[in-house]
Motif scaffolding. Structure first.
Motif, short mmCIF file in Angstrom:
data_model
loop_
_atom_site.label_atom_id
_atom_site.label_comp_id
_atom_site.label_asym_id
_atom_site.label_seq_id
_atom_site.Cartn_x
_atom_site.Cartn_y
_atom_site.Cartn_z
N VAL A 164 -34.20 -21.70 -1.73
CA VAL A 164 -34.53 -21.44 -0.33
C VAL A 164 -36.01 -21.68 -0.13
O VAL A 164 -36.83 -21.08 -0.83
N PRO A 165 -36.40 -22.56 0.79
CA PRO A 165 -37.83 -22.79 1.01
C PRO A 165 -38.49 -21.59 1.68
O PRO A 165 -37.90 -20.95 2.55
N LYS A 166 -39.71 -21.31 1.29
CA LYS A 166 -40.47 -20.25 1.92
C LYS A 166 -41.32 -20.83 3.04
O LYS A 166 -41.47 -22.03 3.18
N GLY A 167 -41.90 -19.97 3.85
CA GLY A 167 -42.74 -20.44 4.93
C GLY A 167 -41.92 -20.83 6.15
O GLY A 167 -40.70 -20.65 6.22
N ALA A 168 -42.60 -21.41 7.13
CA ALA A 168 -41.97 -21.71 8.41
C ALA A 168 -41.17 -23.01 8.39
O ALA A 168 -40.31 -23.22 9.24
N THR A 169 -41.45 -23.90 7.43
CA THR A 169 -40.80 -25.21 7.41
C THR A 169 -39.41 -25.11 6.82
O THR A 169 -39.18 -24.45 5.82
N SER A 170 -38.47 -25.82 7.43
CA SER A 170 -37.08 -25.82 6.98
C SER A 170 -36.68 -27.21 6.52
O SER A 170 -37.23 -28.22 6.98
N CYS A 171 -35.73 -27.26 5.62
CA CYS A 171 -35.17 -28.53 5.17
C CYS A 171 -34.25 -29.12 6.24
O CYS A 171 -33.98 -30.31 6.24
N TYR A 172 -33.77 -28.27 7.14
CA TYR A 172 -32.81 -28.68 8.15
C TYR A 172 -33.44 -28.58 9.54
O TYR A 172 -34.07 -27.57 9.87
N LYS A 173 -33.26 -29.59 10.33
CA LYS A 173 -33.75 -29.56 11.70
C LYS A 173 -32.88 -28.61 12.50
O LYS A 173 -31.68 -28.83 12.69
N GLU A 174 -33.48 -27.52 12.93
CA GLU A 174 -32.72 -26.46 13.59
C GLU A 174 -32.30 -26.88 15.00
O GLU A 174 -33.12 -27.31 15.80
N GLU A 175 -31.03 -26.75 15.28
CA GLU A 175 -30.50 -27.17 16.58
C GLU A 175 -29.65 -26.09 17.24
O GLU A 175 -28.93 -26.34 18.21
N ASN A 176 -29.71 -24.86 16.70
CA ASN A 176 -28.99 -23.72 17.28
C ASN A 176 -27.51 -24.03 17.48
O ASN A 176 -26.95 -23.84 18.55
N MET A 177 -26.87 -24.52 16.41
CA MET A 177 -25.44 -24.83 16.48
C MET A 177 -24.61 -23.56 16.63
O MET A 177 -23.50 -23.60 17.16
N ALA A 178 -25.16 -22.41 16.18
CA ALA A 178 -24.41 -21.17 16.28
C ALA A 178 -24.10 -20.82 17.73
O ALA A 178 -23.04 -20.26 18.04
N ALA A 179 -25.02 -21.18 18.64
CA ALA A 179 -24.79 -20.91 20.05
C ALA A 179 -23.61 -21.70 20.59
O ALA A 179 -23.01 -21.33 21.61
N LYS A 180 -23.26 -22.77 19.88
CA LYS A 180 -22.12 -23.60 20.30
C LYS A 180 -20.86 -23.27 19.50
O LYS A 180 -19.84 -23.94 19.64
N GLY A 181 -20.98 -22.25 18.66
CA GLY A 181 -19.81 -21.81 17.90
C GLY A 181 -19.61 -22.55 16.59
O GLY A 181 -18.55 -22.47 16.00
N PHE A 182 -20.66 -23.26 16.11
CA PHE A 182 -20.55 -24.03 14.89
C PHE A 182 -21.58 -23.56 13.87
O PHE A 182 -22.63 -23.01 14.22
N ALA A 183 -21.28 -23.81 12.60
CA ALA A 183 -22.25 -23.52 11.55
C ALA A 183 -23.34 -24.59 11.56
O ALA A 183 -23.09 -25.74 11.89
N GLU A 184 -24.56 -24.19 11.20
CA GLU A 184 -25.69 -25.14 11.19
C GLU A 184 -25.55 -26.14 10.06
O GLU A 184 -25.82 -27.33 10.23
N VAL A 185 -25.12 -25.66 8.89
CA VAL A 185 -25.00 -26.51 7.70
C VAL A 185 -23.63 -26.31 7.08
O VAL A 185 -23.11 -25.19 7.04
N GLU A 186 -23.05 -27.41 6.59
CA GLU A 186 -21.75 -27.33 5.92
C GLU A 186 -21.98 -27.11 4.43
O GLU A 186 -22.34 -28.03 3.69
N TYR A 187 -21.79 -25.87 3.99
CA TYR A 187 -21.99 -25.55 2.58
C TYR A 187 -20.74 -25.79 1.74
O TYR A 187 -20.80 -25.75 0.51
N ASP A 188 -19.61 -26.03 2.37
CA ASP A 188 -18.38 -26.35 1.66
C ASP A 188 -18.37 -27.85 1.39
O ASP A 188 -18.12 -28.66 2.29
N THR A 189 -18.63 -28.25 0.15
CA THR A 189 -18.77 -29.68 -0.16
C THR A 189 -17.47 -30.45 -0.10
O THR A 189 -17.48 -31.68 -0.09
N THR A 190 -16.34 -29.75 -0.07
CA THR A 190 -15.06 -30.45 0.03
C THR A 190 -14.80 -30.95 1.45
O THR A 190 -13.93 -31.78 1.66
N LYS A 191 -15.59 -30.44 2.41
CA LYS A 191 -15.40 -30.83 3.81
C LYS A 191 -16.39 -31.93 4.19
O LYS A 191 -17.48 -32.03 3.65
N GLU A 192 -15.99 -32.74 5.13
CA GLU A 192 -16.85 -33.79 5.62
C GLU A 192 -17.92 -33.17 6.52
O GLU A 192 -17.66 -32.22 7.26
N CYS A 193 -19.13 -33.70 6.46
CA CYS A 193 -20.23 -33.16 7.24
C CYS A 193 -20.80 -34.22 8.17
O CYS A 193 -20.52 -35.41 8.03
#
Length: 420
Positions: free
Chosen positions: A365-394
């Motif tokens: 997990v990166p520390k500080g304010a910088t993220s590896c992922y460009k945050e797009e607030n997918m949770a507000a749309k009912g979706f996960a931000e990142v697909e951690y299940d590698t068996t699923k297509e992302c």
């Protein structure tokens, strides 16, 4: 400082997305962005006349004939797939980091010491050549004077061609020194004795540790292009700078173009979508460094050496760490030698002030304010931000999918490979 361009070549590396124009070039060019301090260390040694004046004609000829004497080895390669414009100048997110921490380092070949013993005489009253004599002969020899070990991404069959994302090959960006001038007497203090390999240089006026970082993380498209280059025409090369005029050059037995062999080592990298043990959707991007094959660039017949790349750690958002990457407890770190040993390897390039690491969960997990992922607030749309299940297509920009377009972005990895 003036930039001298000798040859310029452009290659497209396959897989460029239709809506994204990306050119990755390789160039054979002169100094750019050169550091003045390093500049002074890259001269070509004493002239024939100067050698003759110092040693006499007979001994000078023997100094002139000293072959290239250095052998350098790295033992750790860390690949970070995170890529975004916000990460370009962030040292925590360097695309590739290499270094020597255990078995790797720099040494003077035994052949040099044998040659010196056979061709030069000790200074009375010493019965044998002294360490200072070895250093002096080596530093005065044209083949070795001012040699600087460096890392760059080069063309396999034309090693003076360097891949760069810009129009210029720049020192410390495209060509990164590992230590500094190897014939500096203060640097040679660490390995000036026969049979000694050093990766720490306490008296060096430049770098004291043997490390280098390369960055091509300004966009996921560019990072993917470089992965494609590594799996086709490119090689991560450990070579030696030749002189103070043309930083792209490599020290080699011959300088005939194209230069297909050189002193040093090449590291062929291959990438896959994820850890095979976890089961990975085949359509996901190749963000895990799966294998490293080390070869001798001189074509000397030295056998290829494989590396261990079984450390593929998932990059987890800080917001998701409670589920996917909790911090190690004190009890885990205090009572488990296996965890501590693994953590020590991961910490070679993942500093504690920049990354949290969980060995049991195989995640960071990166520390500080910088993220590896460009945050797009997918949770507000009912979706996960990142697909951690590698068996699923992302989701990936302009991707081609087997079914409906997925909503969650593809996961990034930090892979650490170590030399067997």
């Amino acid at each position: 400082m003036k930039v001298r361009l000798n040859k310029t070549a452009w290659r497209a590396a396959g897989g460029i997305l239709a809506s994204f124009v990306l050119v990755v070039s390789f160039q054979n060019c002169g100094k750019a962005g050169f550091d003045a301090e390093l500049d002074s260390t890259l001269d070509s040694g004493m002239s024939d006349a100067a050698l003759a004046a110092k040693y006499g004609e007979s001994t000078a000829a023997k100094v002139q004939a000293i072959p290239f004497a250095f052998e350098s080895t790295i033992d750790t390669i860390t690949y970070n797939s995170c890529a975004d414009t916000s990460l370009r100048n962030n040292t925590a997110f360097s695309s590739l980091k290499v270094g020597a921490f255990t078995s790797g380092g720099i040494k003077i070949k035994d052949e040099f010491f044998n040659y010196a013993d056979q061709n030069f005489k000790p200074v009375y009253p010493e019965p044998t050549l002294t360490e200072n004599q070895y250093k002096e002969y080596l530093a005065d020899s044209p083949a070795n004077n001012g040699a600087v070990a460096n890392m760059a991404i080069r063309v396999k069959n034309s090693l003076t061609d360097v891949y760069t994302a810009t129009n210029n090959v720049v020192l410390w960006t495209d060509i990164v020194p590992l230590v500094g001038n190897l014939t500096d007497s203060l640097v040679m203090d660490a390995y000036g004795t026969k049979g000694v390999t050093a990766n720490y240089f306490p008296f060096s006026p430049e770098a004291r540790v043997m490390e280098a970082a390369l960055n091509f993380n300004t966009s996921e498209e560019l990072a993917e292009e470089y992965r494609n280059i590594f799996m086709s025409s490119g090689v991560l090369a450990l070579t030696y700078m030749a002189d103070n005029a043309e930083i792209y050059k490599v020290r080699a037995a011959t300088d005939a173009y194209p230069v297909k062999s050189a002193y040093g080592k090449g590291y062929s990298l291959a990438f896959v979508p994820g850890s095979s043990a976890a089961g990975v959707h085949s359509g996901n991007p190749n963000r895990v460094l799966a294998s490293v094959l080390e070869t001798d660039l001189s074509g000397s017949g030295v056998g290829a050496k494989n590396w261990n790349c079984n450390r593929a750690y998932r990059v987890v958002r800080k917001e998701d760490r409670a589920t996917y990457c909790p911090e190690h407890t004190f009890a885990e770190l205090a009572n488990n030698a296996t965890i501590l040993k693994e953590l020590a390897v991961m910490r070679r390039h993942l500093r504690a002030d920049q990354w949290d690491v969980n060995v049991s969960y195989r995640c960071v997990v990166p520390k500080g304010a910088t993220s590896c992922y460009k945050e797009e607030n997918m949770a507000a749309k009912g979706f996960a931000e990142v697909e951690y299940d590698t068996t699923k297509e992302c989701f990936r920009t302009n991707g081609t999918y087997s079914g409906a377009i997925p909503s969650s972005k593809c996961m990034h990895y930090v892979t650490v490979c170590t030399r067997d």
